[in-house]
Design a protein around this motif. Structure first.
Motif, mmCIF file in Angstrom:
data_model
loop_
_atom_site.group_PDB
_atom_site.id
_atom_site.type_symbol
_atom_site.label_atom_id
_atom_site.label_comp_id
_atom_site.label_asym_id
_atom_site.label_seq_id
_atom_site.Cartn_x
_atom_site.Cartn_y
_atom_site.Cartn_z
ATOM 1 N N GLU A 61 41.430 26.443 48.268
ATOM 2 C CA GLU A 61 41.612 25.127 47.673
ATOM 3 C C GLU A 61 42.841 24.489 48.315
ATOM 4 O O GLU A 61 43.887 25.122 48.444
ATOM 5 C CB GLU A 61 41.829 25.268 46.173
ATOM 6 C CG GLU A 61 42.047 23.957 45.468
ATOM 7 C CD GLU A 61 42.354 24.152 43.987
ATOM 8 O OE1 GLU A 61 42.687 23.146 43.350
ATOM 9 O OE2 GLU A 61 42.276 25.276 43.502
ATOM 10 N N VAL A 62 42.710 23.235 48.722
ATOM 11 C CA VAL A 62 43.818 22.526 49.354
ATOM 12 C C VAL A 62 44.816 22.109 48.274
ATOM 13 O O VAL A 62 44.452 21.470 47.286
ATOM 14 C CB VAL A 62 43.311 21.287 50.121
ATOM 15 C CG1 VAL A 62 44.473 20.498 50.699
ATOM 16 C CG2 VAL A 62 42.351 21.703 51.208
ATOM 17 N N ILE A 63 46.072 22.499 48.457
ATOM 18 C CA ILE A 63 47.118 22.142 47.505
ATOM 19 C C ILE A 63 47.743 20.809 47.882
ATOM 20 O O ILE A 63 47.864 19.910 47.049
ATOM 21 C CB ILE A 63 48.208 23.239 47.452
ATOM 22 C CG1 ILE A 63 47.606 24.562 46.988
ATOM 23 C CG2 ILE A 63 49.352 22.822 46.546
ATOM 24 C CD1 ILE A 63 48.546 25.728 47.105
ATOM 25 N N ASP A 64 48.147 20.671 49.157
ATOM 26 C CA ASP A 64 48.850 19.457 49.568
ATOM 27 C C ASP A 64 48.900 19.365 51.085
ATOM 28 O O ASP A 64 48.730 20.363 51.791
ATOM 29 C CB ASP A 64 50.282 19.489 49.007
ATOM 30 C CG ASP A 64 50.955 18.123 49.000
ATOM 31 O OD1 ASP A 64 50.264 17.121 49.270
ATOM 32 O OD2 ASP A 64 52.162 18.062 48.715
ATOM 33 N N GLN A 65 49.139 18.163 51.594
ATOM 34 C CA GLN A 65 49.420 17.920 53.003
ATOM 35 C C GLN A 65 50.925 17.682 53.099
ATOM 36 O O GLN A 65 51.457 16.806 52.427
ATOM 37 C CB GLN A 65 48.667 16.681 53.507
ATOM 38 C CG GLN A 65 47.176 16.753 53.382
ATOM 39 C CD GLN A 65 46.523 17.609 54.453
ATOM 40 O OE1 GLN A 65 47.174 18.057 55.400
ATOM 41 N NE2 GLN A 65 45.245 17.854 54.304
ATOM 42 N N ILE A 66 51.625 18.474 53.910
ATOM 43 C CA ILE A 66 53.086 18.376 53.987
ATOM 44 C C ILE A 66 53.523 18.246 55.440
ATOM 45 O O ILE A 66 52.725 18.415 56.356
ATOM 46 C CB ILE A 66 53.771 19.601 53.337
ATOM 47 C CG1 ILE A 66 53.372 20.892 54.067
ATOM 48 C CG2 ILE A 66 53.453 19.695 51.871
ATOM 49 C CD1 ILE A 66 54.144 22.108 53.633
ATOM 50 N N LYS A 67 54.805 17.938 55.608
ATOM 51 C CA LYS A 67 55.423 17.921 56.928
ATOM 52 C C LYS A 67 56.486 19.000 56.990
ATOM 53 O O LYS A 67 57.175 19.262 56.008
ATOM 54 C CB LYS A 67 56.079 16.566 57.207
ATOM 55 C CG LYS A 67 55.123 15.461 57.504
ATOM 56 C CD LYS A 67 55.891 14.236 57.902
ATOM 57 C CE LYS A 67 54.972 13.091 58.251
ATOM 58 N NZ LYS A 67 55.728 11.912 58.664
ATOM 59 N N GLY A 68 56.623 19.620 58.149
ATOM 60 C CA GLY A 68 57.623 20.657 58.338
ATOM 61 C C GLY A 68 58.995 20.062 58.594
ATOM 62 O O GLY A 68 59.198 18.844 58.543
ATOM 63 N N GLU A 69 59.942 20.942 58.877
ATOM 64 C CA GLU A 69 61.297 20.492 59.185
ATOM 65 C C GLU A 69 61.310 19.759 60.523
ATOM 66 O O GLU A 69 60.506 20.034 61.408
ATOM 67 C CB GLU A 69 62.247 21.686 59.269
ATOM 68 C CG GLU A 69 62.491 22.373 57.965
ATOM 69 C CD GLU A 69 63.494 23.496 58.107
ATOM 70 O OE1 GLU A 69 64.163 23.587 59.156
ATOM 71 O OE2 GLU A 69 63.603 24.287 57.165
ATOM 72 N N LYS A 70 62.257 18.847 60.658
ATOM 73 C CA LYS A 70 62.368 18.095 61.893
ATOM 74 C C LYS A 70 63.042 18.958 62.955
ATOM 75 O O LYS A 70 64.070 19.579 62.697
ATOM 76 C CB LYS A 70 63.178 16.829 61.671
ATOM 77 C CG LYS A 70 63.215 15.939 62.886
ATOM 78 C CD LYS A 70 63.656 14.555 62.551
ATOM 79 C CE LYS A 70 63.400 13.642 63.712
ATOM 80 N NZ LYS A 70 63.593 12.257 63.364
ATOM 81 N N THR A 71 62.442 18.999 64.123
ATOM 82 C CA THR A 71 63.052 19.686 65.254
ATOM 83 C C THR A 71 63.549 18.635 66.228
ATOM 84 O O THR A 71 62.874 17.643 66.495
ATOM 85 C CB THR A 71 62.055 20.619 65.958
ATOM 86 O OG1 THR A 71 60.934 19.859 66.390
ATOM 87 C CG2 THR A 71 61.588 21.720 65.030
ATOM 88 N N ILE A 72 64.743 18.831 66.754
ATOM 89 C CA ILE A 72 65.379 17.885 67.664
ATOM 90 C C ILE A 72 65.384 18.485 69.064
ATOM 91 O O ILE A 72 65.776 19.629 69.246
ATOM 92 C CB ILE A 72 66.831 17.593 67.223
ATOM 93 C CG1 ILE A 72 66.858 17.159 65.785
ATOM 94 C CG2 ILE A 72 67.503 16.643 68.175
ATOM 95 C CD1 ILE A 72 66.877 15.711 65.536
ATOM 96 N N HIS A 73 64.954 17.696 70.020
ATOM 97 C CA HIS A 73 64.978 18.100 71.420
ATOM 98 C C HIS A 73 65.869 17.107 72.157
ATOM 99 O O HIS A 73 65.503 15.951 72.321
ATOM 100 C CB HIS A 73 63.550 18.096 71.978
ATOM 101 C CG HIS A 73 63.484 18.461 73.411
ATOM 102 N ND1 HIS A 73 62.609 17.884 74.275
ATOM 103 C CD2 HIS A 73 64.200 19.344 74.161
ATOM 104 C CE1 HIS A 73 62.777 18.391 75.479
ATOM 105 N NE2 HIS A 73 63.741 19.260 75.437
#
Length: 127
Positions: A61-73
């Protein structure tokens, strides 16, 4: 009973009740999905696929759509060019809770298959 499934180019060992963070899937929160690429099913008798186990599936069952931590290049060219550039990226993830591991009978469940966003775009384009 456990299963090893493949999604988003990665493999996950799961049991019923586990919460996974997988690559973004084309599904909305609350929707029930089914992973059909099962590499191994274990329990009383272990079944290893060649490459996939026929008829096996993992329902979730899908709980949520999330974004991960920001990575800086940070890109910097050296010496006489004095050029700098900062690039950032936030990976998109889907949180799913595994509800059931099916060793057989996956075709008759009627649950929609889990597809990544790229696969969903291709399927919509070809239809």
């Amino acid at each position: 009973m456990f299963a090893v499934l493949k999604t988003g180019g990665k493999q996950y060992k799961v049991r019923a009740g586990d919460v996974l963070r997988v690559e973004k899937l084309a599904a909305i929160a609350g929707e029930k999905i089914q992973f059909n690429e099962i590499l191994m099913v274990g329990g009383e008798a272990t079944v290893v696929g060649a490459p996939l186990v026929a008829g096996a599936a993992v329902q979730a069952e899908v709980i949520d759509q999330i974004k991960g931590e920001k990575t800086i290049h940070f890109v910097k060219r050296r010496r006489k060019h004095s050029s700098q550039r900062t690039k950032g990226h936030r990976q998109q993830w889907t949180l799913v809770r595994v509800t059931e591991v099916l060793a057989s009978g996956a075709e008759t469940t009627g649950v929609t298959a889990a597809t990544g966003t790229a696969a969903a775009r291709r399927a919509a384009h070809n239809a």
